[in-house]
Design an enzyme around this catalytic site. Structure first.
Site, PDB file in Angstrom:
ATOM      1  N   HIS A 226       1.247 -11.683   2.558  1.00  0.00           N
ATOM      2  CA  HIS A 226       0.235 -10.931   1.813  1.00  0.00           C
ATOM      3  C   HIS A 226      -0.224 -11.634   0.537  1.00  0.00           C
ATOM      4  O   HIS A 226       0.582 -12.053  -0.289  1.00  0.00           O
ATOM      5  CB  HIS A 226       0.824  -9.560   1.453  1.00  0.00           C
ATOM      6  CG  HIS A 226      -0.205  -8.538   1.112  1.00  0.00           C
ATOM      7  ND1 HIS A 226       0.112  -7.215   0.922  1.00  0.00           N
ATOM      8  CD2 HIS A 226      -1.551  -8.609   0.913  1.00  0.00           C
ATOM      9  CE1 HIS A 226      -0.975  -6.524   0.634  1.00  0.00           C
ATOM     10  NE2 HIS A 226      -1.996  -7.357   0.610  1.00  0.00           N
TER      11      HIS A 226
ATOM     12  N   TYR B 271       0.834  -1.199   0.000  1.00  0.00           N
ATOM     13  CA  TYR B 271       0.000   0.000   0.000  1.00  0.00           C
ATOM     14  C   TYR B 271       0.876   1.258   0.000  1.00  0.00           C
ATOM     15  O   TYR B 271       0.750   2.131   0.855  1.00  0.00           O
ATOM     16  CB  TYR B 271      -0.900   0.034   1.243  1.00  0.00           C
ATOM     17  CG  TYR B 271      -1.735  -1.188   1.493  1.00  0.00           C
ATOM     18  CD1 TYR B 271      -2.166  -2.018   0.461  1.00  0.00           C
ATOM     19  CD2 TYR B 271      -2.104  -1.526   2.794  1.00  0.00           C
ATOM     20  CE1 TYR B 271      -2.929  -3.147   0.717  1.00  0.00           C
ATOM     21  CE2 TYR B 271      -2.879  -2.645   3.062  1.00  0.00           C
ATOM     22  CZ  TYR B 271      -3.281  -3.458   2.012  1.00  0.00           C
ATOM     23  OH  TYR B 271      -4.034  -4.562   2.283  1.00  0.00           O
TER      24      TYR B 271
END
Length: 390
Positions: A131, A63
Protein backbone atom coordinates in the site's frame (compact mmCIF):
# COMPACT_ATOMS: atom_id res chain seq x y z
CA UNK A 1 12.89 -17.56 -6.47
CA UNK A 2 13.04 -19.22 -9.85
CA UNK A 3 14.59 -17.70 -12.90
CA UNK A 4 11.47 -17.77 -15.07
CA UNK A 5 8.17 -16.02 -14.63
CA UNK A 6 5.45 -18.32 -13.20
CA UNK A 7 2.37 -19.20 -15.20
CA UNK A 8 -0.32 -18.48 -12.63
CA UNK A 9 -3.14 -18.81 -15.14
CA UNK A 10 -2.79 -22.59 -14.98
CA UNK A 11 -4.41 -22.53 -11.54
CA UNK A 12 -6.95 -19.72 -11.83
CA UNK A 13 -8.47 -17.50 -14.53
CA UNK A 14 -6.60 -14.25 -15.14
CA UNK A 15 -7.42 -11.45 -12.75
CA UNK A 16 -8.70 -9.30 -15.60
CA UNK A 17 -11.20 -11.99 -16.57
CA UNK A 18 -12.52 -12.10 -13.00
CA UNK A 19 -12.91 -8.36 -12.44
CA UNK A 20 -16.08 -6.48 -13.45
CA UNK A 21 -15.82 -2.98 -14.98
CA UNK A 22 -16.57 -1.48 -11.55
CA UNK A 23 -15.00 -2.62 -8.28
CA UNK A 24 -16.51 -1.77 -4.89
CA UNK A 25 -14.01 0.35 -2.95
CA UNK A 26 -13.86 -0.33 0.78
CA UNK A 27 -12.49 3.12 1.66
CA UNK A 28 -16.09 4.31 1.85
CA UNK A 29 -16.38 2.26 5.05
CA UNK A 30 -13.48 4.05 6.75
CA UNK A 31 -12.91 6.91 9.17
CA UNK A 32 -11.13 8.77 6.36
CA UNK A 33 -14.34 8.89 4.32
CA UNK A 34 -17.13 8.72 6.90
CA UNK A 35 -17.61 10.05 10.44
CA UNK A 36 -19.21 6.82 11.73
CA UNK A 37 -18.56 3.90 9.36
CA UNK A 38 -19.63 1.33 11.94
CA UNK A 39 -23.18 2.69 11.58
CA UNK A 40 -23.30 2.06 7.83
CA UNK A 41 -25.51 -0.76 6.46
CA UNK A 42 -22.49 -2.55 4.99
CA UNK A 43 -24.21 -5.93 4.54
CA UNK A 44 -27.06 -4.33 2.64
CA UNK A 45 -24.67 -2.33 0.46
CA UNK A 46 -22.46 -5.32 -0.36
CA UNK A 47 -25.43 -7.58 -1.13
CA UNK A 48 -26.90 -4.95 -3.45
CA UNK A 49 -23.50 -4.45 -5.10
CA UNK A 50 -23.17 -8.17 -5.78
CA UNK A 51 -26.72 -8.31 -7.13
CA UNK A 52 -25.89 -5.45 -9.51
CA UNK A 53 -22.73 -7.14 -10.77
CA UNK A 54 -20.02 -5.45 -8.69
CA UNK A 55 -18.61 -8.74 -7.47
CA UNK A 56 -15.20 -7.45 -6.49
CA UNK A 57 -14.12 -5.55 -3.37
CA UNK A 58 -10.96 -3.55 -2.72
CA UNK A 59 -10.05 -2.64 0.86
CA UNK A 60 -7.10 -2.17 3.23
CA UNK A 61 -6.24 -2.34 6.94
CA UNK A 62 -5.54 1.39 6.61
CA UNK A 63 -9.23 1.95 5.82
CA UNK A 64 -10.13 1.23 9.43
CA UNK A 65 -12.61 -0.42 10.20
CA UNK A 66 -13.38 -1.46 6.60
CA UNK A 67 -11.90 -4.98 6.70
CA UNK A 68 -13.79 -5.88 9.88
CA UNK A 69 -17.09 -4.47 8.60
CA UNK A 70 -16.72 -6.22 5.25
CA UNK A 71 -15.80 -9.52 6.89
CA UNK A 72 -18.93 -9.42 9.03
CA UNK A 73 -21.02 -8.61 5.97
CA UNK A 74 -19.52 -11.36 3.80
CA UNK A 75 -20.02 -13.93 6.58
CA UNK A 76 -23.64 -12.96 7.16
CA UNK A 77 -26.43 -15.33 6.05
CA UNK A 78 -27.77 -12.53 3.86
CA UNK A 79 -24.75 -12.88 1.58
CA UNK A 80 -23.47 -16.41 2.26
CA UNK A 81 -26.83 -17.96 1.42
CA UNK A 82 -26.65 -16.46 -2.08
CA UNK A 83 -22.97 -16.01 -2.95
CA UNK A 84 -20.13 -18.47 -2.50
CA UNK A 85 -16.61 -17.17 -1.87
CA UNK A 86 -15.68 -18.11 -5.44
CA UNK A 87 -18.38 -15.76 -6.76
CA UNK A 88 -16.47 -12.60 -5.87
CA UNK A 89 -12.95 -11.15 -5.87
CA UNK A 90 -11.49 -9.87 -2.60
CA UNK A 91 -8.51 -7.49 -2.64
CA UNK A 92 -6.70 -5.91 0.31
CA UNK A 93 -3.36 -4.31 1.12
CA UNK A 94 -0.39 -4.43 3.49
CA UNK A 95 2.17 -1.98 4.81
CA UNK A 96 0.32 1.25 5.59
CA UNK A 97 -0.83 1.50 9.21
CA UNK A 98 -1.83 5.14 9.76
CA UNK A 99 -1.48 8.50 8.02
CA UNK A 100 2.23 8.68 8.87
CA UNK A 101 3.18 5.13 9.89
CA UNK A 102 4.27 2.29 7.62
CA UNK A 103 5.71 -1.18 8.22
CA UNK A 104 6.98 -3.13 5.21
CA UNK A 105 9.05 -5.59 7.26
CA UNK A 106 8.65 -9.32 6.49
CA UNK A 107 7.41 -9.94 10.02
CA UNK A 108 4.66 -7.35 9.77
CA UNK A 109 3.66 -8.33 6.23
CA UNK A 110 3.02 -11.88 7.46
CA UNK A 111 1.08 -10.62 10.47
CA UNK A 112 -0.95 -8.29 8.27
CA UNK A 113 -1.92 -11.00 5.77
CA UNK A 114 -2.97 -13.35 8.57
CA UNK A 115 -4.97 -10.58 10.23
CA UNK A 116 -6.72 -9.64 6.96
CA UNK A 117 -7.70 -13.27 6.39
CA UNK A 118 -9.18 -13.35 9.88
CA UNK A 119 -10.94 -9.98 9.62
CA UNK A 120 -12.37 -10.73 6.19
CA UNK A 121 -13.34 -14.26 7.32
CA UNK A 122 -11.83 -15.89 4.25
CA UNK A 123 -9.25 -18.59 3.49
CA UNK A 124 -7.68 -16.72 0.58
CA UNK A 125 -7.14 -13.28 -0.89
CA UNK A 126 -7.45 -12.73 -4.62
CA UNK A 127 -5.03 -9.79 -4.58
CA UNK A 128 -2.73 -8.29 -1.96
CA UNK A 129 -1.26 -4.88 -2.77
CA UNK A 130 1.68 -3.26 -1.01
CA UNK A 131 0.00 0.00 0.00
CA UNK A 132 1.10 3.53 -1.02
CA UNK A 133 4.59 2.61 -2.14
CA UNK A 134 5.76 6.16 -2.90
CA UNK A 135 6.27 6.80 0.82
CA UNK A 136 8.83 4.03 1.32
CA UNK A 137 12.30 3.20 -0.10
CA UNK A 138 12.28 1.02 -3.21
CA UNK A 139 14.24 -1.72 -1.46
CA UNK A 140 11.70 -1.89 1.38
CA UNK A 141 8.89 -2.32 -1.13
CA UNK A 142 10.78 -5.03 -3.03
CA UNK A 143 11.25 -6.84 0.29
CA UNK A 144 7.51 -6.60 0.97
CA UNK A 145 6.68 -7.93 -2.52
CA UNK A 146 9.16 -10.77 -2.02
CA UNK A 147 7.56 -11.61 1.34
CA UNK A 148 4.12 -11.83 -0.27
CA UNK A 149 5.60 -14.06 -2.96
CA UNK A 150 7.08 -16.31 -0.27
CA UNK A 151 3.73 -16.59 1.50
CA UNK A 152 2.09 -17.50 -1.81
CA UNK A 153 4.70 -20.24 -2.37
CA UNK A 154 4.50 -21.59 1.18
CA UNK A 155 0.70 -21.58 1.33
CA UNK A 156 -0.54 -22.25 -2.20
CA UNK A 157 -3.78 -20.47 -2.99
CA UNK A 158 -3.77 -18.12 0.01
CA UNK A 159 -2.51 -15.14 -2.02
CA UNK A 160 -3.51 -15.49 -5.66
CA UNK A 161 -2.16 -12.23 -7.07
CA UNK A 162 0.40 -9.70 -5.86
CA UNK A 163 0.52 -6.00 -6.63
CA UNK A 164 1.42 -2.50 -5.51
CA UNK A 165 -0.69 0.60 -5.03
CA UNK A 166 -0.03 4.31 -4.89
CA UNK A 167 -0.39 7.71 -6.49
CA UNK A 168 3.06 8.34 -7.99
CA UNK A 169 3.20 6.83 -11.47
CA UNK A 170 7.02 7.12 -11.72
CA UNK A 171 7.37 5.13 -8.49
CA UNK A 172 4.85 2.50 -9.61
CA UNK A 173 6.60 2.05 -12.97
CA UNK A 174 10.06 1.82 -11.38
CA UNK A 175 8.86 -0.82 -8.94
CA UNK A 176 7.12 -2.81 -11.67
CA UNK A 177 10.40 -2.90 -13.60
CA UNK A 178 12.49 -3.73 -10.53
CA UNK A 179 10.13 -6.53 -9.51
CA UNK A 180 10.47 -8.19 -12.89
CA UNK A 181 14.23 -7.69 -12.92
CA UNK A 182 15.10 -8.80 -9.39
CA UNK A 183 12.28 -11.16 -8.41
CA UNK A 184 12.01 -12.77 -11.87
CA UNK A 185 8.28 -12.24 -12.11
CA UNK A 186 6.00 -9.37 -13.11
CA UNK A 187 3.54 -7.80 -10.75
CA UNK A 188 0.07 -9.24 -11.27
CA UNK A 189 -1.66 -5.90 -10.66
CA UNK A 190 -1.04 -2.23 -10.01
CA UNK A 191 -3.55 0.10 -8.37
CA UNK A 192 -3.23 3.83 -8.96
CA UNK A 193 -5.54 6.51 -7.59
CA UNK A 194 -6.85 9.71 -9.18
CA UNK A 195 -4.75 9.43 -12.35
CA UNK A 196 -7.57 8.56 -14.75
CA UNK A 197 -10.17 11.25 -14.23
CA UNK A 198 -11.58 14.40 -15.82
CA UNK A 199 -9.03 16.36 -13.79
CA UNK A 200 -6.00 14.12 -14.35
CA UNK A 201 -5.70 11.50 -17.10
CA UNK A 202 -1.94 10.99 -16.83
CA UNK A 203 -2.29 7.21 -16.63
CA UNK A 204 -3.58 7.20 -20.21
CA UNK A 205 -1.38 9.94 -21.68
CA UNK A 206 2.04 10.00 -20.05
CA UNK A 207 4.53 8.48 -22.56
CA UNK A 208 7.17 7.78 -19.90
CA UNK A 209 5.23 6.66 -16.85
CA UNK A 210 1.74 5.86 -18.13
CA UNK A 211 -0.08 2.66 -18.97
CA UNK A 212 2.35 1.57 -21.70
CA UNK A 213 5.28 1.59 -19.30
CA UNK A 214 3.35 -0.58 -16.85
CA UNK A 215 2.44 -2.94 -19.68
CA UNK A 216 6.06 -3.14 -20.82
CA UNK A 217 7.02 -4.12 -17.27
CA UNK A 218 4.70 -7.11 -17.55
CA UNK A 219 1.69 -5.72 -15.64
CA UNK A 220 -1.53 -7.11 -17.08
CA UNK A 221 -4.14 -5.60 -14.78
CA UNK A 222 -4.44 -1.98 -13.61
CA UNK A 223 -7.03 -0.95 -11.03
CA UNK A 224 -7.82 2.74 -11.39
CA UNK A 225 -9.32 4.09 -8.18
CA UNK A 226 -10.71 7.52 -7.28
CA UNK A 227 -12.33 8.29 -10.66
CA UNK A 228 -13.86 11.33 -8.94
CA UNK A 229 -10.36 12.51 -7.90
CA UNK A 230 -11.00 11.27 -4.36
CA UNK A 231 -14.29 13.15 -4.12
CA UNK A 232 -13.34 16.42 -5.81
CA UNK A 233 -15.51 15.83 -8.88
CA UNK A 234 -18.92 15.89 -7.27
CA UNK A 235 -21.49 18.48 -6.31
CA UNK A 236 -20.80 18.51 -2.57
CA UNK A 237 -17.00 18.68 -2.59
CA UNK A 238 -14.48 16.40 -0.91
CA UNK A 239 -15.73 13.93 1.72
CA UNK A 240 -14.74 14.72 5.29
CA UNK A 241 -14.68 11.81 7.73
CA UNK A 242 -13.85 11.38 11.39
CA UNK A 243 -10.15 12.04 10.66
CA UNK A 244 -10.86 15.46 9.16
CA UNK A 245 -10.13 16.92 5.72
CA UNK A 246 -7.19 14.92 4.38
CA UNK A 247 -7.58 15.77 0.68
CA UNK A 248 -4.36 17.19 -0.86
CA UNK A 249 -6.08 19.42 -3.45
CA UNK A 250 -5.27 23.13 -3.10
CA UNK A 251 -8.04 25.67 -2.68
CA UNK A 252 -7.89 26.87 -6.27
CA UNK A 253 -8.60 23.39 -7.62
CA UNK A 254 -11.40 22.84 -5.12
CA UNK A 255 -13.05 26.09 -6.17
CA UNK A 256 -12.72 25.19 -9.86
CA UNK A 257 -14.51 21.89 -9.24
CA UNK A 258 -17.34 23.64 -7.38
CA UNK A 259 -17.69 26.04 -10.32
CA UNK A 260 -17.85 23.10 -12.72
CA UNK A 261 -20.51 21.34 -10.65
CA UNK A 262 -22.69 24.45 -10.65
CA UNK A 263 -22.28 24.90 -14.41
CA UNK A 264 -23.26 21.27 -15.07
CA UNK A 265 -26.36 21.59 -12.89
CA UNK A 266 -27.44 24.74 -14.75
CA UNK A 267 -26.44 23.99 -18.35
CA UNK A 268 -26.11 20.25 -18.97
CA UNK A 269 -29.69 19.91 -20.19
CA UNK A 270 -29.04 22.56 -22.84
CA UNK A 271 -26.08 20.56 -24.17
CA UNK A 272 -27.33 16.96 -24.09
CA UNK A 273 -31.07 17.24 -23.47
CA UNK A 274 -30.65 15.55 -20.09
CA UNK A 275 -29.95 17.01 -16.67
CA UNK A 276 -26.62 15.71 -15.39
CA UNK A 277 -24.47 15.86 -12.29
CA UNK A 278 -20.69 16.11 -12.12
CA UNK A 279 -20.12 12.81 -10.30
CA UNK A 280 -21.95 10.74 -12.91
CA UNK A 281 -20.12 12.44 -15.77
CA UNK A 282 -16.76 12.02 -14.06
CA UNK A 283 -17.34 8.31 -13.54
CA UNK A 284 -18.46 7.83 -17.14
CA UNK A 285 -15.34 9.62 -18.36
CA UNK A 286 -13.13 7.31 -16.29
CA UNK A 287 -14.89 4.17 -17.54
CA UNK A 288 -14.64 5.32 -21.14
CA UNK A 289 -10.93 6.19 -20.78
CA UNK A 290 -10.28 2.74 -19.30
CA UNK A 291 -12.01 1.18 -22.30
CA UNK A 292 -10.03 3.32 -24.75
CA UNK A 293 -6.79 2.19 -23.12
CA UNK A 294 -7.73 -1.45 -23.63
CA UNK A 295 -8.90 -0.89 -27.20
CA UNK A 296 -5.74 0.99 -28.18
CA UNK A 297 -3.68 -1.73 -26.54
CA UNK A 298 -5.54 -4.59 -28.26
CA UNK A 299 -3.57 -7.81 -28.34
CA UNK A 300 -1.22 -6.73 -25.56
CA UNK A 301 -3.55 -7.74 -22.75
CA UNK A 302 -3.61 -4.77 -20.40
CA UNK A 303 -6.92 -4.57 -18.56
CA UNK A 304 -8.04 -1.44 -16.72
CA UNK A 305 -10.81 -1.63 -14.14
CA UNK A 306 -12.36 1.21 -12.11
CA UNK A 307 -12.62 1.21 -8.31
CA UNK A 308 -15.50 3.27 -6.87
CA UNK A 309 -15.99 4.06 -3.20
CA UNK A 310 -19.51 4.09 -1.75
CA UNK A 311 -20.99 4.72 1.68
CA UNK A 312 -24.67 4.21 0.88
CA UNK A 313 -27.10 2.38 -1.37
CA UNK A 314 -27.79 5.66 -3.17
CA UNK A 315 -24.06 6.11 -3.92
CA UNK A 316 -23.90 2.56 -5.22
CA UNK A 317 -26.96 2.79 -7.42
CA UNK A 318 -25.87 6.16 -8.80
CA UNK A 319 -22.54 4.63 -9.81
CA UNK A 320 -24.27 1.70 -11.47
CA UNK A 321 -26.64 3.99 -13.35
CA UNK A 322 -23.65 5.97 -14.62
CA UNK A 323 -21.97 2.78 -15.82
CA UNK A 324 -25.14 1.54 -17.48
CA UNK A 325 -25.33 4.77 -19.49
CA UNK A 326 -21.91 4.28 -21.07
CA UNK A 327 -21.52 0.46 -21.16
CA UNK A 328 -23.29 -1.87 -23.56
CA UNK A 329 -25.54 -4.58 -22.13
CA UNK A 330 -25.07 -8.17 -23.25
CA UNK A 331 -28.11 -9.59 -25.04
CA UNK A 332 -30.03 -12.01 -22.85
CA UNK A 333 -28.05 -11.19 -19.70
CA UNK A 334 -29.31 -7.75 -18.78
CA UNK A 335 -30.45 -9.01 -15.37
CA UNK A 336 -26.89 -9.96 -14.43
CA UNK A 337 -25.89 -6.36 -13.81
CA UNK A 338 -23.06 -4.33 -15.29
CA UNK A 339 -20.39 -7.01 -14.89
CA UNK A 340 -21.46 -8.71 -18.11
CA UNK A 341 -20.08 -5.94 -20.33
CA UNK A 342 -16.90 -3.94 -20.59
CA UNK A 343 -17.80 -2.47 -23.99
CA UNK A 344 -18.52 1.25 -24.27
CA UNK A 345 -21.65 2.47 -26.02
CA UNK A 346 -20.12 4.80 -28.61
CA UNK A 347 -23.39 6.68 -29.15
CA UNK A 348 -23.62 7.48 -25.44
CA UNK A 349 -19.98 8.51 -25.43
CA UNK A 350 -20.49 10.94 -28.31
CA UNK A 351 -23.48 12.42 -26.49
CA UNK A 352 -21.35 12.96 -23.37
CA UNK A 353 -18.32 14.32 -25.19
CA UNK A 354 -19.45 18.00 -25.35
CA UNK A 355 -19.85 18.01 -21.56
CA UNK A 356 -16.49 16.31 -21.04
CA UNK A 357 -14.97 19.00 -23.23
CA UNK A 358 -16.62 21.84 -21.30
CA UNK A 359 -15.61 20.43 -17.92
CA UNK A 360 -11.98 20.12 -18.98
CA UNK A 361 -12.08 23.70 -20.29
CA UNK A 362 -13.12 24.88 -16.82
CA UNK A 363 -10.37 22.78 -15.25
CA UNK A 364 -7.70 23.69 -17.80
CA UNK A 365 -5.39 25.48 -15.30
CA UNK A 366 -5.50 22.34 -13.14
CA UNK A 367 -5.48 19.54 -15.71
CA UNK A 368 -3.01 16.82 -14.70
CA UNK A 369 -2.08 18.76 -11.58
CA UNK A 370 -0.05 16.39 -9.40
CA UNK A 371 -1.15 16.17 -5.77
CA UNK A 372 2.20 14.75 -4.65
CA UNK A 373 4.47 17.37 -6.26
CA UNK A 374 2.10 20.32 -6.53
CA UNK A 375 3.20 20.83 -10.11
CA UNK A 376 1.75 20.88 -13.59
CA UNK A 377 3.83 22.60 -16.26
CA UNK A 378 4.77 25.45 -13.96
CA UNK A 379 7.37 26.69 -16.42
CA UNK A 380 4.61 27.26 -18.93
CA UNK A 381 2.67 29.31 -16.40
CA UNK A 382 -0.33 27.00 -16.41
CA UNK A 383 -0.74 26.99 -12.62
CA UNK A 384 -1.55 30.41 -11.18
CA UNK A 385 1.47 31.86 -9.30
CA UNK A 386 1.38 31.19 -5.59
CA UNK A 387 -1.05 28.28 -5.84
CA UNK A 388 1.24 25.43 -6.90
CA UNK A 389 2.16 24.49 -3.32
CA UNK A 390 -0.87 25.83 -1.50
Amino acid sequence: MGTTEPNRSVLTPSLADQLPPLILGGAGFSYQQHPSPELLPVTTIVKRAFDLGLRAIDTSPYYEPSETLLGEALASPTIKSVYARSDYVLMTKVGRLTVDKFDYSPKWIRISVARSLERLKTTYLDVVFVHDVEFMPLLSTLTAISTLDSIAAEQPGVIRNIGISGYSLPTLVKLARLTRQHLHRPLDAVQVWAQLSLQNSTLATDPKYGIRSLRDAGVRCVCSSSPLAAGLLRDCGVPVGALGDWHPAPQGLREACITVAKWIAEHSEEVTGRKEDLASLALRFAIVKAWHIEREDAGRKVAVRTVVGVSSISDLEANVRAAQICLKPVAGRERDGIAVSNEVDEIAYMRDWPLFHEIRKFLRPWLDYDFSTGQKDLDAGIIPPGESNS
